[in-house]
Design a protein around this motif. Structure first.
Motif, PDB file in Angstrom:
ATOM      1  N   VAL A   7       0.848  -1.174   0.000  1.00 46.18           N
ATOM      2  CA  VAL A   7       0.000   0.000   0.000  1.00 46.18           C
ATOM      3  C   VAL A   7       0.886   1.227   0.000  1.00 46.18           C
ATOM      4  CG1 VAL A   7      -1.815   1.240   1.233  1.00 46.18           C
ATOM      5  CG2 VAL A   7      -1.770  -1.252   1.241  1.00 46.18           C
ATOM      6  N   GLU A  93      -5.118   3.642 -10.902  1.00 45.71           N
ATOM      7  CA  GLU A  93      -6.373   2.955 -10.589  1.00 45.71           C
ATOM      8  C   GLU A  93      -7.504   3.972 -10.453  1.00 45.71           C
ATOM      9  OE1 GLU A  93      -4.984  -0.948  -8.102  1.00 45.71           O
ATOM     10  OE2 GLU A  93      -5.069   0.976  -7.038  1.00 45.71           O
ATOM     11  N   HIS A 118     -17.113  -1.025  -1.409  1.00 44.04           N
ATOM     12  CA  HIS A 118     -15.880  -1.806  -1.341  1.00 44.04           C
ATOM     13  C   HIS A 118     -15.277  -1.935  -2.738  1.00 44.04           C
ATOM     14  CE1 HIS A 118     -16.676  -2.878   2.821  1.00 44.04           C
ATOM     15  NE2 HIS A 118     -17.926  -3.132   2.470  1.00 44.04           N
ATOM     16  N   GLN A 119     -14.156  -1.230  -2.926  1.00 46.07           N
ATOM     17  CA  GLN A 119     -13.406  -1.286  -4.174  1.00 46.07           C
ATOM     18  C   GLN A 119     -11.917  -1.242  -3.848  1.00 46.07           C
ATOM     19  OE1 GLN A 119     -14.798   1.319  -7.440  1.00 46.07           O
ATOM     20  NE2 GLN A 119     -16.520   1.908  -6.134  1.00 46.07           N
ATOM     21  N   LEU A 120     -11.122  -1.884  -4.711  1.00 47.00           N
ATOM     22  CA  LEU A 120      -9.669  -1.888  -4.551  1.00 47.00           C
ATOM     23  C   LEU A 120      -9.255  -2.405  -3.177  1.00 47.00           C
ATOM     24  CD1 LEU A 120      -8.829   1.588  -6.151  1.00 47.00           C
ATOM     25  CD2 LEU A 120      -9.000  -0.640  -7.274  1.00 47.00           C
ATOM     26  N   ASN A 121     -10.045  -3.361  -2.664  1.00 47.85           N
ATOM     27  CA  ASN A 121      -9.771  -3.944  -1.344  1.00 47.85           C
ATOM     28  C   ASN A 121      -9.824  -2.911  -0.220  1.00 47.85           C
ATOM     29  OD1 ASN A 121      -9.347  -6.548  -2.438  1.00 47.85           O
ATOM     30  ND2 ASN A 121      -7.210  -6.012  -2.927  1.00 47.85           N
ATOM     31  N   GLU A 122     -10.620  -1.866  -0.400  1.00 50.21           N
ATOM     32  CA  GLU A 122     -10.776  -0.836   0.620  1.00 50.21           C
ATOM     33  C   GLU A 122     -12.240  -0.455   0.739  1.00 50.21           C
ATOM     34  OE1 GLU A 122      -8.306   2.574   0.429  1.00 50.21           O
ATOM     35  OE2 GLU A 122      -6.547   1.488  -0.311  1.00 50.21           O
ATOM     36  N   THR A 123     -12.555   0.171   1.872  1.00 52.27           N
ATOM     37  CA  THR A 123     -13.887   0.744   2.083  1.00 52.27           C
ATOM     38  C   THR A 123     -13.820   2.224   1.759  1.00 52.27           C
ATOM     39  OG1 THR A 123     -14.407  -0.857   3.810  1.00 52.27           O
ATOM     40  CG2 THR A 123     -15.725   1.158   3.742  1.00 52.27           C
TER      41      THR A 123
END
Length: 320
Positions: A7, A93, A118-123
């Motif tokens: 990250v 992205e 929930h997108q790109l493994n995030e909230t």
């Protein structure tokens, strides 16, 4: 660059949406508590006066609550857009998101909600507030947002309102917010004065205080509208453009100002046209009749010994 396991270093943890505006919640709860307290004692008021007091108190509490609450509301000038935009700096992205811009008297509120969340493994659910009160530094808050590494859409919109931005939005809305806030506090003072005067045998001055309340509320609306009528800089997020319009706080304040003018005008008109009906509505008929006499009404002083002495009763005509 690998400190956070892939990250980017400016994003150490997921962000979370800010909570509800605490001052606004406190104002609402205080006035709701006052309204609930009055409703508890309402059954103790007898006759038709009960409904007169119900209308008076609830209308007055609504006006007072609105004048105070809009100071903490960010719904004066609002705009939303659904778009596909970049999410992080130095990254290609993109996300699908709902972006909201809300301008209040004290600052700017910017929201970013992913669609889906929930997108790109995030909230993706952000709610950031940037203020320009007298003791706050908008530029310092924006610098703090850069250090925290907020998403690009939030930083892009916040940058448009910084003092160094060529758009000049900061100085426009900063001054508009201060003038509108000041006139609203003056309106609140006149609202308090009108409640005191309408509870006394002075309905005319209570109506004039209501007129002043409405006038200053409308001054606040016009002060904000005169600045927000200037066209915003183009706000483009991805391929979509964000357009703004007047929000709920603006229209409610405008409606409250007009309502105060109508109520104040009605009180002043009834004072001259039908004072007895006005006293009955204000529940002052009994109080007035016991403390004041009608002009030219005779006051009879009876002699308790008139049967023995034969003296007539003494009549005195009063002129109040």
């Amino acid at each position: 660059m690998t400190l956070w396991n892939g990250v980017l270093p400016f994003y150490p943890q997921p962000r979370h949406a800010a909570g509800f505006c605490v001052p606004l919640l406190i104002v609402i709860l205080v006035f709701l508590a006052l309204a609930a307290s009055f409703l508890l004692i309402l059954p103790g008021i007898r006759g038709h006066s009960r409904w007169f007091w119900l209308v008076r108190v609830l209308l007055s509490l609504f006006i007072g609550a609105e004048i105070v609450a809009v100071h903490f509301s960010a719904e004066w000038f609002v705009g939303t857009v659904n778009t596909s935009t970049s999410y992080k700096a130095f990254s290609a992205e993109r996300i699908r998101a709902h972006v909201g811009l809300r301008v209040g008297l004290a600052g700017v509120n910017i929201t970013l909600t992913g669609t889906p969340v929930h997108q790109l493994n995030e909230t993706i659910d952000y709610n950031e507030q940037f203020t320009w009160r007298l003791h706050e530094d908008f530029a310092a808050e924006y610098a703090g947002a850069l250090e925290k590494g907020l998403p690009d859409p939030l930083l892009y919109l916040a940058e448009k309102f910084t003092p160094s931005s060529p758009c000049g939005l900061y100085y426009q809305y900063h001054l508009a917010g201060h003038y509108a806030s000041a006139t609203l506090w003056v309106a609140f003072c006149f609202w308090l004065l009108s409640n005191v005067l309408l509870s006394m045998p002075a309905p005319l001055y209570g109506g004039l205080a209501l007129l002043a309340t409405g006038a200053f509320a409308l001054f606040a609306v016009f002060a904000f509208a005169s600045v927000s009528s200037v066209r915003l800089c183009p706000l483009r997020l991805g391929a979509a453009a964000l357009t703004a319009h007047y929000g709920a706080a603006f229209w409610v304040t405008l409606a409250t100002g007009i309502l105060c003018l109508l109520l104040g005008g009605a009180v002043v008109s009834l004072h001259y046209a039908q004072p007895s009906a006005l006293r009955a509505f204000l529940d002052q008929s009994l109080k007035d009749s016991s403390s004041q006499g009608r002009e030219g009404s005779p006051l009879v002083l009876k002699n308790p010994l008139h049967k023995q002495s034969g003296l007539p009763d003494l009549k005195i005509t009063t002129h109040l």
